[in-house]
Scaffold this motif. Structure first.
Motif, PDB file in Angstrom:
ATOM      1  N   GLN A 100      34.875 -39.182  62.409  1.00 28.64           N
ATOM      2  CA  GLN A 100      36.530 -39.702  62.142  1.00 28.64           C
ATOM      3  C   GLN A 100      37.113 -38.104  62.019  1.00 28.64           C
ATOM      4  O   GLN A 100      36.801 -37.340  61.317  1.00 28.64           O
ATOM      5  N   VAL A 101      38.392 -38.228  62.651  1.00 25.21           N
ATOM      6  CA  VAL A 101      39.159 -36.968  62.595  1.00 25.21           C
ATOM      7  C   VAL A 101      40.513 -37.454  61.828  1.00 25.21           C
ATOM      8  O   VAL A 101      41.071 -38.324  62.411  1.00 25.21           O
ATOM      9  N   LEU A 102      40.822 -36.897  60.726  1.00 24.68           N
ATOM     10  CA  LEU A 102      42.053 -36.964  59.889  1.00 24.68           C
ATOM     11  C   LEU A 102      43.071 -36.009  60.303  1.00 24.68           C
ATOM     12  O   LEU A 102      42.662 -34.910  59.954  1.00 24.68           O
ATOM     13  N   ARG A 103      44.199 -36.297  60.765  1.00 26.62           N
ATOM     14  CA  ARG A 103      45.202 -35.150  60.894  1.00 26.62           C
ATOM     15  C   ARG A 103      46.384 -35.181  59.663  1.00 26.62           C
ATOM     16  O   ARG A 103      46.595 -36.303  59.525  1.00 26.62           O
ATOM     17  N   HIS A 104      46.569 -34.044  59.220  1.00 29.46           N
ATOM     18  CA  HIS A 104      47.530 -34.286  58.273  1.00 29.46           C
ATOM     19  C   HIS A 104      48.515 -33.347  58.594  1.00 29.46           C
ATOM     20  O   HIS A 104      48.490 -31.984  58.726  1.00 29.46           O
ATOM     21  N   GLU A 105      49.559 -33.888  58.976  1.00 32.03           N
ATOM     22  CA  GLU A 105      51.042 -33.215  59.287  1.00 32.03           C
ATOM     23  C   GLU A 105      52.115 -33.593  58.544  1.00 32.03           C
ATOM     24  O   GLU A 105      52.226 -34.879  58.030  1.00 32.03           O
ATOM     25  N   PRO A 106      53.141 -32.793  58.515  1.00 33.91           N
ATOM     26  CA  PRO A 106      54.361 -32.970  57.786  1.00 33.91           C
ATOM     27  C   PRO A 106      54.961 -33.995  58.280  1.00 33.91           C
ATOM     28  O   PRO A 106      55.140 -33.943  59.733  1.00 33.91           O
ATOM     29  N   THR A 107      55.701 -35.019  57.603  1.00 36.64           N
ATOM     30  CA  THR A 107      56.622 -36.005  58.419  1.00 36.64           C
ATOM     31  C   THR A 107      58.373 -35.652  58.197  1.00 36.64           C
ATOM     32  O   THR A 107      59.004 -36.024  59.232  1.00 36.64           O
ATOM     33  N   THR A 108      58.472 -34.637  57.398  1.00 40.65           N
ATOM     34  CA  THR A 108      59.762 -34.177  57.301  1.00 40.65           C
ATOM     35  C   THR A 108      60.005 -32.550  57.446  1.00 40.65           C
ATOM     36  O   THR A 108      58.969 -32.134  56.866  1.00 40.65           O
ATOM     37  N   CYS A 109      61.033 -32.222  57.778  1.00 37.29           N
ATOM     38  CA  CYS A 109      61.315 -30.474  57.981  1.00 37.29           C
ATOM     39  C   CYS A 109      61.476 -29.952  56.504  1.00 37.29           C
ATOM     40  O   CYS A 109      62.288 -30.849  56.008  1.00 37.29           O
ATOM     41  N   ARG A 110      60.715 -29.008  56.266  1.00 37.86           N
ATOM     42  CA  ARG A 110      61.057 -28.523  54.802  1.00 37.86           C
ATOM     43  C   ARG A 110      62.520 -27.779  54.950  1.00 37.86           C
ATOM     44  O   ARG A 110      62.893 -27.511  53.712  1.00 37.86           O
ATOM     45  N   GLY A 111      62.967 -27.345  55.825  1.00 34.40           N
ATOM     46  CA  GLY A 111      64.095 -26.676  55.903  1.00 34.40           C
ATOM     47  C   GLY A 111      65.438 -27.545  55.743  1.00 34.40           C
ATOM     48  O   GLY A 111      66.225 -27.239  54.957  1.00 34.40           O
TER      49      GLY A 111
ATOM     50  N   SER B  73      63.560 -35.710  60.295  1.00 33.84           N
ATOM     51  CA  SER B  73      62.316 -36.172  60.386  1.00 33.84           C
ATOM     52  C   SER B  73      61.714 -35.368  61.409  1.00 33.84           C
ATOM     53  O   SER B  73      62.305 -34.839  62.440  1.00 33.84           O
ATOM     54  N   LEU B  74      60.374 -35.309  61.510  1.00 30.24           N
ATOM     55  CA  LEU B  74      59.539 -34.494  62.588  1.00 30.24           C
ATOM     56  C   LEU B  74      58.880 -35.490  63.638  1.00 30.24           C
ATOM     57  O   LEU B  74      58.045 -34.936  64.239  1.00 30.24           O
ATOM     58  N   ARG B  75      59.086 -36.611  63.608  1.00 26.22           N
ATOM     59  CA  ARG B  75      58.502 -37.512  64.390  1.00 26.22           C
ATOM     60  C   ARG B  75      58.716 -37.007  66.005  1.00 26.22           C
ATOM     61  O   ARG B  75      57.982 -37.325  66.716  1.00 26.22           O
TER      62      ARG B  75
ATOM     63  N   HIS C 288      61.951 -30.759  67.730  1.00 24.46           N
ATOM     64  CA  HIS C 288      62.990 -30.294  66.414  1.00 24.46           C
ATOM     65  C   HIS C 288      62.886 -28.779  66.309  1.00 24.46           C
ATOM     66  O   HIS C 288      62.104 -28.180  66.217  1.00 24.46           O
ATOM     67  N   ARG C 289      64.283 -28.582  66.267  1.00 27.43           N
ATOM     68  CA  ARG C 289      64.667 -26.937  65.842  1.00 27.43           C
ATOM     69  C   ARG C 289      65.124 -26.972  64.694  1.00 27.43           C
ATOM     70  O   ARG C 289      66.364 -27.575  64.688  1.00 27.43           O
ATOM     71  N   CYS C 290      64.915 -26.489  63.503  1.00 20.50           N
ATOM     72  CA  CYS C 290      65.415 -26.271  62.284  1.00 20.50           C
ATOM     73  C   CYS C 290      66.725 -25.320  62.224  1.00 20.50           C
ATOM     74  O   CYS C 290      66.136 -24.012  62.584  1.00 20.50           O
TER      75      CYS C 290
END
Length: 119
Positions: A76-87, A91-93, A97-99
């Motif tokens: 099993q491979v679990l990916r941990h990616e942010p869902t929102t931009c810290r800046g 949404s980072l869907r 996206h360029r902040c």
């Protein structure tokens, strides 16, 4: 004359005791700030009074160690990616996206002192 000398000795002994108590204080045993400590290092604390058992430190001999082996094909491979931009918090869907908040720079004033202009 002897009475005067005895009074003076008593006064000097009191002064000496007062000065010694001030010298014995530092930031760890009084309310003095650390900046008033002298440059000499404080005496080391006494080591533990416990006696050595004679056994080596760490894992005891005879007990088997366990670990997770690394495999070339994980189950099993679990990916941990942010869902929102810290800046900017958007949404980072979407992949494009360029902040703008991350690349924001203050305008320098014409005087060159590095402060933002207030115009």
């Amino acid at each position: 004359m002897v009475d005067q000398l005895e009074k003076r000795v008593d006064r000097l002994e009191e002064e000496n005791a007062s000065l010694r108590s001030r010298l014995d204080k530092n930031s760890t045993n009084s309310s003095k700030p650390p900046s008033t400590d002298s440059f000499s290092k404080p005496a080391r604390k006494a080591q533990s009074l416990r006696e050595s058992s004679g056994k080596p430190q760490g894992k005891q001999t005879g007990s088997g160690g366990t670990s997770l082996p690394i495999t070339a094909t994980p189950g099993q491979v679990l990916r941990h990616e942010p869902t929102t931009c810290r800046g900017c918090g958007s949404s980072l869907r979407g992949r494009d996206h360029r902040c703008e908040a991350a690349h924001h720079r203050r305008p320098a004033d014409p005087g060159g002192n590095g402060r933002a202009s207030t115009d």
